[in-house]
Design a protein around this motif. Structure first.
Motif, PDB file in Angstrom:
ATOM      1  N   ILE A 180      -8.327  47.464  29.489  1.00 22.64           N
ATOM      2  CA  ILE A 180      -9.297  46.132  29.800  1.00 22.64           C
ATOM      3  C   ILE A 180      -8.308  44.768  29.834  1.00 22.64           C
ATOM      4  O   ILE A 180      -8.454  44.026  30.777  1.00 22.64           O
ATOM      5  CB  ILE A 180     -10.347  46.055  28.627  1.00 22.64           C
ATOM      6  N   GLN A 181      -7.440  44.776  28.879  1.00 23.04           N
ATOM      7  CA  GLN A 181      -6.526  43.587  28.778  1.00 23.04           C
ATOM      8  C   GLN A 181      -5.649  43.615  30.281  1.00 23.04           C
ATOM      9  O   GLN A 181      -5.370  42.599  30.817  1.00 23.04           O
ATOM     10  CB  GLN A 181      -5.514  43.724  27.826  1.00 23.04           C
ATOM     11  N   SER A 182      -5.219  44.699  30.472  1.00 22.56           N
ATOM     12  CA  SER A 182      -4.397  44.985  32.007  1.00 22.56           C
ATOM     13  C   SER A 182      -5.440  44.627  33.148  1.00 22.56           C
ATOM     14  O   SER A 182      -5.044  44.100  34.119  1.00 22.56           O
ATOM     15  CB  SER A 182      -3.712  46.235  32.081  1.00 22.56           C
ATOM     16  N   HIS A 183      -6.493  45.332  33.181  1.00 24.24           N
ATOM     17  CA  HIS A 183      -7.105  45.393  34.480  1.00 24.24           C
ATOM     18  C   HIS A 183      -7.990  44.046  34.738  1.00 24.24           C
ATOM     19  O   HIS A 183      -7.974  43.536  35.835  1.00 24.24           O
ATOM     20  CB  HIS A 183      -8.200  46.561  34.179  1.00 24.24           C
ATOM     21  N   TYR A 184      -8.460  43.507  33.700  1.00 24.71           N
ATOM     22  CA  TYR A 184      -9.323  42.076  33.957  1.00 24.71           C
ATOM     23  C   TYR A 184      -8.600  41.240  33.621  1.00 24.71           C
ATOM     24  O   TYR A 184      -8.941  40.006  34.380  1.00 24.71           O
ATOM     25  CB  TYR A 184     -10.618  42.626  32.990  1.00 24.71           C
ATOM     26  N   TRP A 185      -7.431  40.901  32.779  1.00 24.44           N
ATOM     27  CA  TRP A 185      -7.055  39.509  32.661  1.00 24.44           C
ATOM     28  C   TRP A 185      -5.363  39.787  32.660  1.00 24.44           C
ATOM     29  O   TRP A 185      -4.732  38.987  32.516  1.00 24.44           O
ATOM     30  CB  TRP A 185      -7.123  39.594  31.096  1.00 24.44           C
ATOM     31  N   GLY A 186      -4.908  40.793  33.037  1.00 24.44           N
ATOM     32  CA  GLY A 186      -3.444  40.906  33.779  1.00 24.44           C
ATOM     33  C   GLY A 186      -2.650  40.862  32.345  1.00 24.44           C
ATOM     34  O   GLY A 186      -1.364  40.399  32.446  1.00 24.44           O
ATOM     35  N   VAL A 187      -3.096  41.136  31.132  1.00 28.10           N
ATOM     36  CA  VAL A 187      -2.218  41.338  30.001  1.00 28.10           C
ATOM     37  C   VAL A 187      -1.635  42.354  29.675  1.00 28.10           C
ATOM     38  O   VAL A 187      -2.146  43.427  29.774  1.00 28.10           O
ATOM     39  CB  VAL A 187      -3.117  40.871  28.842  1.00 28.10           C
ATOM     40  N   GLY A 188      -0.313  42.176  29.323  1.00 29.97           N
ATOM     41  CA  GLY A 188       0.565  43.389  29.144  1.00 29.97           C
ATOM     42  C   GLY A 188       1.970  42.933  28.854  1.00 29.97           C
ATOM     43  O   GLY A 188       2.296  41.892  28.502  1.00 29.97           O
ATOM     44  N   PHE A 189       2.746  44.071  28.452  1.00 30.68           N
ATOM     45  CA  PHE A 189       4.236  43.459  27.932  1.00 30.68           C
ATOM     46  C   PHE A 189       5.064  42.838  29.000  1.00 30.68           C
ATOM     47  O   PHE A 189       5.174  43.429  30.086  1.00 30.68           O
ATOM     48  CB  PHE A 189       4.937  44.974  27.595  1.00 30.68           C
ATOM     49  N   LEU A 190       5.218  41.856  28.529  1.00 34.13           N
ATOM     50  CA  LEU A 190       6.107  40.838  29.433  1.00 34.13           C
ATOM     51  C   LEU A 190       5.427  40.375  30.662  1.00 34.13           C
ATOM     52  O   LEU A 190       6.075  39.611  31.574  1.00 34.13           O
ATOM     53  CB  LEU A 190       7.494  41.463  29.866  1.00 34.13           C
ATOM     54  N   LYS A 191       4.226  40.743  30.945  1.00 35.04           N
ATOM     55  CA  LYS A 191       3.232  40.028  32.269  1.00 35.04           C
ATOM     56  C   LYS A 191       3.092  38.632  32.076  1.00 35.04           C
ATOM     57  O   LYS A 191       2.789  38.208  32.989  1.00 35.04           O
ATOM     58  CB  LYS A 191       2.077  40.981  32.101  1.00 35.04           C
ATOM     59  N   LYS A 251       4.398  30.597  37.115  1.00 37.85           N
ATOM     60  CA  LYS A 251       3.106  29.729  36.911  1.00 37.85           C
ATOM     61  C   LYS A 251       2.783  29.349  35.254  1.00 37.85           C
ATOM     62  O   LYS A 251       2.022  28.186  35.121  1.00 37.85           O
ATOM     63  CB  LYS A 251       1.967  30.440  37.623  1.00 37.85           C
ATOM     64  N   GLN A 252       3.365  30.162  34.308  1.00 41.33           N
ATOM     65  CA  GLN A 252       3.147  29.875  33.100  1.00 41.33           C
ATOM     66  C   GLN A 252       4.122  28.925  32.590  1.00 41.33           C
ATOM     67  O   GLN A 252       3.964  28.736  31.210  1.00 41.33           O
ATOM     68  CB  GLN A 252       3.233  31.180  32.076  1.00 41.33           C
ATOM     69  N   LEU A 253       5.004  28.250  33.358  1.00 41.35           N
ATOM     70  CA  LEU A 253       6.209  27.422  32.530  1.00 41.35           C
ATOM     71  C   LEU A 253       5.390  26.275  32.000  1.00 41.35           C
ATOM     72  O   LEU A 253       6.033  25.978  30.859  1.00 41.35           O
ATOM     73  CB  LEU A 253       6.938  26.901  34.030  1.00 41.35           C
ATOM     74  N   PRO A 254       4.412  25.633  32.405  1.00 43.71           N
ATOM     75  CA  PRO A 254       3.798  24.633  31.662  1.00 43.71           C
ATOM     76  C   PRO A 254       3.429  24.912  30.241  1.00 43.71           C
ATOM     77  O   PRO A 254       3.531  24.166  29.263  1.00 43.71           O
ATOM     78  CB  PRO A 254       2.556  23.923  32.603  1.00 43.71           C
ATOM     79  N   ASN A 255       2.822  26.175  30.035  1.00 37.22           N
ATOM     80  CA  ASN A 255       2.507  26.767  28.778  1.00 37.22           C
ATOM     81  C   ASN A 255       3.671  26.830  27.866  1.00 37.22           C
ATOM     82  O   ASN A 255       3.595  26.519  26.696  1.00 37.22           O
ATOM     83  CB  ASN A 255       1.801  27.936  28.965  1.00 37.22           C
TER      84      ASN A 255
END
Length: 394
Positions: free
Chosen positions: A304-315, A320-324
């Protein structure tokens, strides 16, 4: 010069500070929602539950109007981002869609339980969904207050300095990520259960600590990592029993006890994955099965984390996440500096994972001590003659 209350008044000061910090965060949240349009516009979405067997038992008839519609709207506007899922699960009494299984059940169950008592009183004024939202806000903010209290108690034991413990806890109360602790989100519950578990862990109550660690795994998936404390302690105690005390039976018993406690911490998360597999995969035709159902280890959460939200190891490491990363850089820098400073100042302790820690340091912490030694230490009957001046004592 800032004056702090004496140590015996610190806990009262912490409770007040935690409460005031939550009121401040909630006030700022309401103010900004009035001044600016929310980025997430999912708050008004309230589709009917898919099943008839849900907890939506105090909903008013459509012909009956709410007595406080503006208050109801204000409360429901706070159901955004992940709050939508938590409230939906509580409202409908279960997990309806695959992606909802990314949200563990402790917070939705708590919201549903509290709303059952509040709905008969407040539903005529604001409606059932607003009561669910209020229940979520109340649970999360009260949990944060007690999390701050447990953090202070834990810091007192570890730091052994009331003033530093107080400052650390005040920084926690007014931390930059405070909005996550005051929203309908699992962070406050997780913090409370993790801090409480660690407090009882360093106090020697391993069974009670294991219970809190297991509950933390019902709030957030990373709660299973709290088993690492038990594993670390077991490693040291078993080593001491085997190589220092030459007691093989004690070493074996220590390993078995540590393994059982660790399994207990993992059990809620594993059970929830089995629950998801039963609901989403069991009894379906092969062509209807989702990809994760066919995996050798059908782990729903990772899919679910990978498929719906693109969450995973080093992902997460994307341009684009530089501001965060820039926003987090001050805290990350302090954390990194602290680790490097400790490694340089205590290299022997750091790189030996505590195995070469001095006898005095080990005797001051329950993490390293055997159960027999700890009980003797509390009773004041430690036989120091049995402790070698050099070598490893755990």
């Amino acid at each position: 010069m800032v004056l702090h209350p004496p140590p015996h008044q610190h806990e009262q000061f912490i409770l007040k500070s935690a409460l005031y910090s939550r009121l401040l965060v909630l006030s700022l949240t309401i103010t900004w929602r009035i001044l600016a349009s929310p980025y997430d516009s999912s708050a008004p979405l309230n589709l009917p539950c898919l099943t008839a067997n849900h907890t939506h038992t105090h909903t008013l008839p459509q012909s009956q109007t709410l007595l406080l519609p503006k208050l109801a709207s204000a409360l429901e506007n706070g159901i955004v981002w992940d709050s939508v899922y938590f409230v939906r699960i509580a409202q409908c009494g279960g997990y309806e869609y695959e992606q909802t299984y990314a949200f563990l059940p402790l917070l939705p169950i708590s919201i549903s339980f509290l709303s059952r008592f509040l709905s008969p009183i407040f539903a005529p004024f604001v409606g059932h969904r607003a009561v669910l939202a209020f229940s979520g806000y109340l649970i999360c903010n009260v949990a944060f207050v007690f999390a701050a209290l447990y953090l202070y108690r834990l810091s007192m034991i570890i730091l052994k300095d009331p003033e530093i413990a107080l400052r650390a806890t005040i920084l926690f109360c007014f931390n930059p990520a405070s909005i996550f602790y005051s929203s309908i989100y699992s962070e406050s519950l997780y913090a409370l259960l993790s801090f409480a578990g660690l407090y009882y862990f360093v106090k020697g109550g391993n069974n009670l600590a294991s219970l809190f660690f297991a509950l933390s795994g019902c709030a957030r998936s990373n709660g299973v990592l709290n088993a690492g404390y038990l594993c670390f302690q077991t490693m040291h105690r078993a080593y001491n029993a085997m190589f220092q005390q030459k007691r093989t039976a004690l070493a074996l018993g220590t390993v078995i006890a540590g393994a059982l406690r660790s399994v207990f911490v993992f059990a809620p998360f594993v059970a929830f994955q089995a629950y998801g597999y039963y609901n989403m995969c069991k009894g379906r035709l092969p062509d209807e099965l989702r990809p994760w159902c066919k995996a050798r280890v059908p782990l729903l959460y990772n899919y679910i984390q990978s498929h719906y939200w693109g969450v995973g190891f080093l992902k997460y490491f994307q341009l684009k996440q530089l501001p965060n990363f820039l926003l987090a850089s001050p805290v990350l820098s302090v954390a990194l500096y602290s680790v490097v400073y400790y490694a340089k100042s205590r290299p022997e302790n750091f790189f030996s994972l505590g195995f070469r820690t001095s006898i005095e340091e080990k005797s001051s912490g329950v993490v390293f001590l055997s159960d027999d030694f700890y009980r003797s230490k509390k009773a004041g009957n430690v036989d120091k003659s049995s402790v070698k001046a050099k070598g490893i004592f755990v």
